[in-house]
Design a protein around this motif. Structure first.
Motif, mmCIF file in Angstrom:
data_model
loop_
_atom_site.group_PDB
_atom_site.id
_atom_site.type_symbol
_atom_site.label_atom_id
_atom_site.label_comp_id
_atom_site.label_asym_id
_atom_site.label_seq_id
_atom_site.Cartn_x
_atom_site.Cartn_y
_atom_site.Cartn_z
ATOM 1 N N ASN A 210 60.323 -9.082 87.424
ATOM 2 C CA ASN A 210 60.289 -8.077 86.500
ATOM 3 C C ASN A 210 59.246 -8.470 85.167
ATOM 4 O O ASN A 210 58.410 -7.748 84.680
ATOM 5 C CB ASN A 210 61.617 -7.722 85.975
ATOM 6 N N ILE A 211 59.743 -9.626 84.678
ATOM 7 C CA ILE A 211 58.804 -10.038 83.500
ATOM 8 C C ILE A 211 57.213 -10.346 83.866
ATOM 9 O O ILE A 211 56.350 -10.019 83.214
ATOM 10 C CB ILE A 211 59.425 -11.611 82.952
ATOM 11 N N ALA A 212 57.261 -10.654 85.218
ATOM 12 C CA ALA A 212 55.633 -10.846 85.500
ATOM 13 C C ALA A 212 54.955 -9.652 85.924
ATOM 14 O O ALA A 212 53.616 -9.414 86.096
ATOM 15 C CB ALA A 212 55.557 -11.938 86.730
ATOM 16 N N VAL B 289 58.434 -17.357 78.470
ATOM 17 C CA VAL B 289 59.315 -16.290 77.962
ATOM 18 C C VAL B 289 60.779 -16.452 78.479
ATOM 19 O O VAL B 289 61.630 -16.302 77.406
ATOM 20 C CB VAL B 289 58.680 -14.876 78.644
ATOM 21 N N GLY B 290 61.105 -16.843 79.520
ATOM 22 C CA GLY B 290 62.538 -17.146 80.075
ATOM 23 C C GLY B 290 63.128 -18.285 79.007
ATOM 24 O O GLY B 290 64.205 -17.971 78.586
ATOM 25 N N GLU B 291 62.367 -18.973 78.664
ATOM 26 C CA GLU B 291 62.854 -20.259 77.711
ATOM 27 C C GLU B 291 63.362 -19.528 76.263
ATOM 28 O O GLU B 291 64.091 -19.752 75.713
ATOM 29 C CB GLU B 291 61.859 -21.266 77.413
ATOM 30 N N ILE B 292 62.169 -18.555 75.960
ATOM 31 C CA ILE B 292 62.368 -18.131 74.431
ATOM 32 C C ILE B 292 63.600 -17.409 74.466
ATOM 33 O O ILE B 292 64.480 -17.222 73.466
ATOM 34 C CB ILE B 292 61.286 -17.296 73.985
ATOM 35 N N GLY C 118 61.574 -9.563 77.542
ATOM 36 C CA GLY C 118 60.629 -10.453 78.128
ATOM 37 C C GLY C 118 59.297 -9.614 78.465
ATOM 38 O O GLY C 118 58.465 -10.273 78.421
ATOM 39 N N ARG C 119 59.597 -8.717 79.249
ATOM 40 C CA ARG C 119 58.559 -7.905 80.028
ATOM 41 C C ARG C 119 57.625 -7.343 78.680
ATOM 42 O O ARG C 119 56.394 -7.392 79.087
ATOM 43 C CB ARG C 119 59.380 -6.642 80.599
ATOM 44 N N ALA C 120 58.187 -7.217 77.748
ATOM 45 C CA ALA C 120 57.134 -6.765 76.618
ATOM 46 C C ALA C 120 56.574 -7.947 75.977
ATOM 47 O O ALA C 120 55.314 -7.739 75.811
ATOM 48 C CB ALA C 120 57.973 -5.959 75.594
#
Lengths: 364, 314
Positions: free
Chosen positions: A95-97, A117-120, A145-147
């Motif tokens: 989804n994020i990618a 992003v997963g980390e943040i 995250g997607r944004a």
């Protein structure tokens, strides 16, 4: 970082105009919140910035480039939706990618960005899960995250927290604020929740019926509402509004609200006999008299206890009024309150006919 | 003790059902016609299935006919025509599945891309229409269209100076004609269920993809198709369950002895054996075989689907 400039933006659906020419300049890195009741045109305005709605009239610039006719993908904006808009068939990482894959970024770049992003967002343990297996807060984080994974020029948020429960909303609000500090991207955030607006915004844009009522910093809006609408919308509970008439007496200029007098400065731009609205915030009303304060006799209906504070629901004549007082751990004495005091310097005055504030800056 | 322990939940269940029934009896009443229909037309005939294992005679009746075990099945499986019918059923069904199953999905995806509302509605109505035409008339249209003398197909072949072909007497042409007729008749109507599934996809998924920069083609592949996949799988399971049931009337109406070699399916074989030759017991055995195969197929498809895609019919 990019600015966003709206010049006389109009949205029309066939013959019906819903946004009537909005002018707004959003500075780079600024966090601007559009707030207003439902149907006020705030979401439509946001969607026009995103490119999801066509702009009927006016000019929109992002990063000093007119983008009226530019496709959403080429505006370099990212949007977070109210219902998250996650793809149910993809896991969190996918989804994020999504946006990066659509743009055919390299595999290494995608993997690196997703893990960053997963980390943040604290999503690393959930990267392989599907949206259906996540809680509301986690889903909202994936949507963010997607944004952020695309590092866009402008972030757009369309009521991103309204599907969450109150506790989670408070938590996510703080997270969004932290994230904005960290990334420093220009952000436009739409909400109908004035608390969200107050806490998040650098500047708040209060909208009503397709028009901007006032633009300003949260404190400015709170202390100096431009009109009765903003006075009633910003603040919780909203500003008390009492109808009165301007009079000249031997004591000087006064606003008379059914017998209760509010002293006015000689320099106040009013005419004797002018119908006015006297506005006073619930938290500015006091149980103790001070040097320049008006006495307001009240008949108490109800005491609402919030813990450290209490709300006194009362009436002045026929008009309801709310007083917010500190309890100091005891509410017994509150049940016998017969009168409250309005400090002169915190009383706001509005013209009744136009609803506009009669100029008198209050400094917080 | 154990029995008593079991009896209690049963009693509870029963009383819960009675409560439900009392509250919602109108709903159960609406269910009644279907239940009656199923009993009369599906369950009661099952009693007659036993003649598949009997030497049935109409004069002795179902109960009095003597048992013969699997004799009819042995007869069937030593009958070349029956084996050929099985083979034809499988081939025609496979072709139907291969070409006929994706057709309504593709059609639905195409309709979904049409933005002009009036054009879309008109196009949809036009493709739905053949579904409502009786099979007899469909067969009439096909026969006329492929007629060697006046048929539109042969007329067009004639424009290229080629000899006309008597399509419906050529075994090699039967399957293509049959399968494409089926698609022409049912693809439009079949697309409704997929259109409904597409309509159920959350619109903000598309908006989000637009902002992410997806093209319409990418949105179709990455959002629409995965989102309607559960519907596609359910429809596929149903389709597999019906694999042995090729459109019997259309075959009866279109085939002729010249094309039996590719057109004769189990159902038409049962029809000829049972009704034309009066061998009800053999026909019942063939029908039962058909049903068992279909049952096994649908069970397998459902189990596989549940295991691998979390989607299943039950």
């Amino acid at each position: 970082m990019s600015n966003v400039i709206l010049q006389h933006i109009v949205k029309r659906y066939d013959e019906i105009e819903v946004v009537h020419g909005i002018d707004l300049t959003i500075a780079p890195k600024e966090f601007v919140v559009l707030v207003g009741p439902s149907g006020c045109g705030k979401s439509t305005t946001l969607r026009m910035i995103a490119g999801l709605e066509e702009i009927s009239d006016g000019e929109l610039q992002i990063d000093d480039r007119v983008v009226n006719r530019v496709a959403p993908k080429d505006r370099d904006v990212a949007m977070v939706f109210q219902n998250y808009a996650l793809y149910p068939h993809l896991n969190v990482a996918e989804n994020i990618a999504f946006g990066l894959r659509i743009r055919k970024e390299s595999k290494e770049h995608i993997a690196k960005s997703v893990s960053e992003v997963g980390e943040i967002l604290g999503l690393t343990p959930y990267l392989q899960r599907r949206p259906a297996d996540l809680s509301g807060g986690q889903r909202q984080r994936v949507a963010m995250g997607r944004a952020i994974v695309r590092r866009p020029k402008v972030f757009l948020f369309d009521e991103p927290l309204s599907n969450l429960d109150a506790k989670l909303r408070t938590q996510m609000r703080a997270e969004i604020k932290r994230l904005h500090k960290r990334l420093g991207a220009t952000s436009v955030y739409v909400t109908h929740d004035q608390v969200e607006a107050m806490t998040l915004a650098d500047r708040i844009v209060v909208m009503n019926d397709g028009r901007i009522e006032q633009v300003g910093s949260p404190m400015d809006l709170f202390m100096n509402p431009a009109n009765t609408f903003v006075a009633g919308f910003i603040g919780s509970p909203p500003m008390n509004q009492l109808n009165g008439v301007v009079e000249v007496t031997s004591d000087g200029l006064q606003a008379n609200v059914s017998g209760i007098t509010f002293e006015l400065l000689e320099s106040t731009q009013v005419e004797p006999g002018q119908a006015v609205v006297v506005g006073i915030r619930p938290e500015h009303l006091s149980l103790h008299a001070s040097e320049h304060s008006s006495t307001i006799p009240i008949s108490l209906d109800l005491v609402e206890t919030l813990g450290s504070e209490a709300l006194l629901h009362a009436t002045v004549g026929e008009v309801p009024i709310i007083i917010k007082v500190e309890t100091h751990g005891n509410i017994d004495h509150l049940h016998n309150v017969k009168e409250v005091f309005a400090p002169m310097n915190l009383v706001k005055l509005f013209d009744m006919q136009s609803g506009l504030a009669i100029d008198r800056k209050t400094v917080a | 003790m154990a029995a008593a322990r079991q009896a209690k939940p049963l009693k509870q269940k029963l009383s819960r059902f009675v409560d439900h029934f009392r509250n919602d009896w109108q709903i159960y009443l609406m269910l009644l016609p279907t239940i009656i229909w199923m009993i009369v037309f599906l369950y009661k005939p099952m009693y007659g299935l036993q003649i598949a294992f009997k030497d049935y005679s109409i004069f002795r009746g179902v109960a009095a006919s003597p048992w013969v075990g699997f004799e009819h099945f042995q007869t069937l499986f030593s009958n070349d025509q029956f084996l050929r019918a099985i083979k034809n059923t499988i081939i025609i069904s496979a072709l139907n599945l291969l070409f006929g199953f994706p057709a309504p999905i593709i059609l639905a995806l195409m309709f979904n891309e049409i933005l002009h509302a009036t054009y879309k509605r008109t196009a949809q109505t036009i493709v739905y229409l053949p579904h409502f035409i009786s099979t007899v008339i469909i067969a009439g249209i096909v026969t006329t269209a492929f007629s060697p003398t006046a048929g539109v197909v042969n007329t067009m072949i004639g424009w290229f100076g080629l000899d006309s072909i008597y399509f419906l007497t050529k075994p090699e042409w039967f399957r293509p004609i049959f399968v494409s007729t089926g698609i022409w008749q049912e693809a439009g109507f079949g697309s409704i269920v997929f259109l409904a599934a597409i309509a159920g996809v959350n619109p903000s998924l598309y908006e989000s993809a637009v902002v992410d920069g997806a093209s319409r083609w990418q949105m179709m592949w990455r959002i629409t198709i995965p989102s309607i996949m559960p519907t596609i799988i359910i429809m596929l399971i149903i389709r597999i369950g019906n694999i042995m049931e090729v459109s019997f009337e259309l075959i009866i109406l279109l085939y002729q002895p010249a094309t039996w070699s590719t057109a004769d399916v189990v159902n038409t074989f049962v029809y000829r054996q049972g009704l034309e030759s009066g061998q009800y017991d053999v026909a019942a055995a063939a029908g039962l075989f058909n049903a068992v195969v279909a049952f096994v197929l649908v069970m397998t498809a459902n189990t596989l689907s549940r295991r691998y895609s979390r989607t299943s019919l039950w």
